[in-house]
Design a protein around this motif. Structure first.
Motif: not given
Length: 71
Positions: A15-19, A28-32, A42-48
């Motif tokens: 939601q954040l990335l789309k908004e 597109q979020v998965k690929w992004y 401060g911690v790497s995050e890849d769960r949409r």
């Protein structure tokens, strides 16, 4: 740092990335997230579907930072 105001308990990373116009659609979020480093507090995050709560800070590879704020 840009403040993202929410009136719900949480906001998802998708939601954040789309908004914010960083991605055009949820698909597109998965690929992004596979291609671009994103940090949550401060911690790497890849769960949409990761839930973002008030006071969380998201930082993109571009240096953009977002703080979740409860209204």
């Amino acid at each position: 740092m840009k403040q993202i105001k929410i009136d719900t308990e949480y906001l998802t990373l998708t939601q954040l990335l789309k908004e914010e116009g960083i991605v055009g659609s949820g698909g597109q979020v998965k690929w992004y997230l596979q291609e671009t480093p994103v940090q949550l507090n401060g911690v790497s995050e890849d769960r949409r579907g990761k839930k973002l709560y008030p006071d969380d800070i998201v930082q993109l590879a571009s240096g953009e930072r977002f703080q979740i704020v409860k209204v």
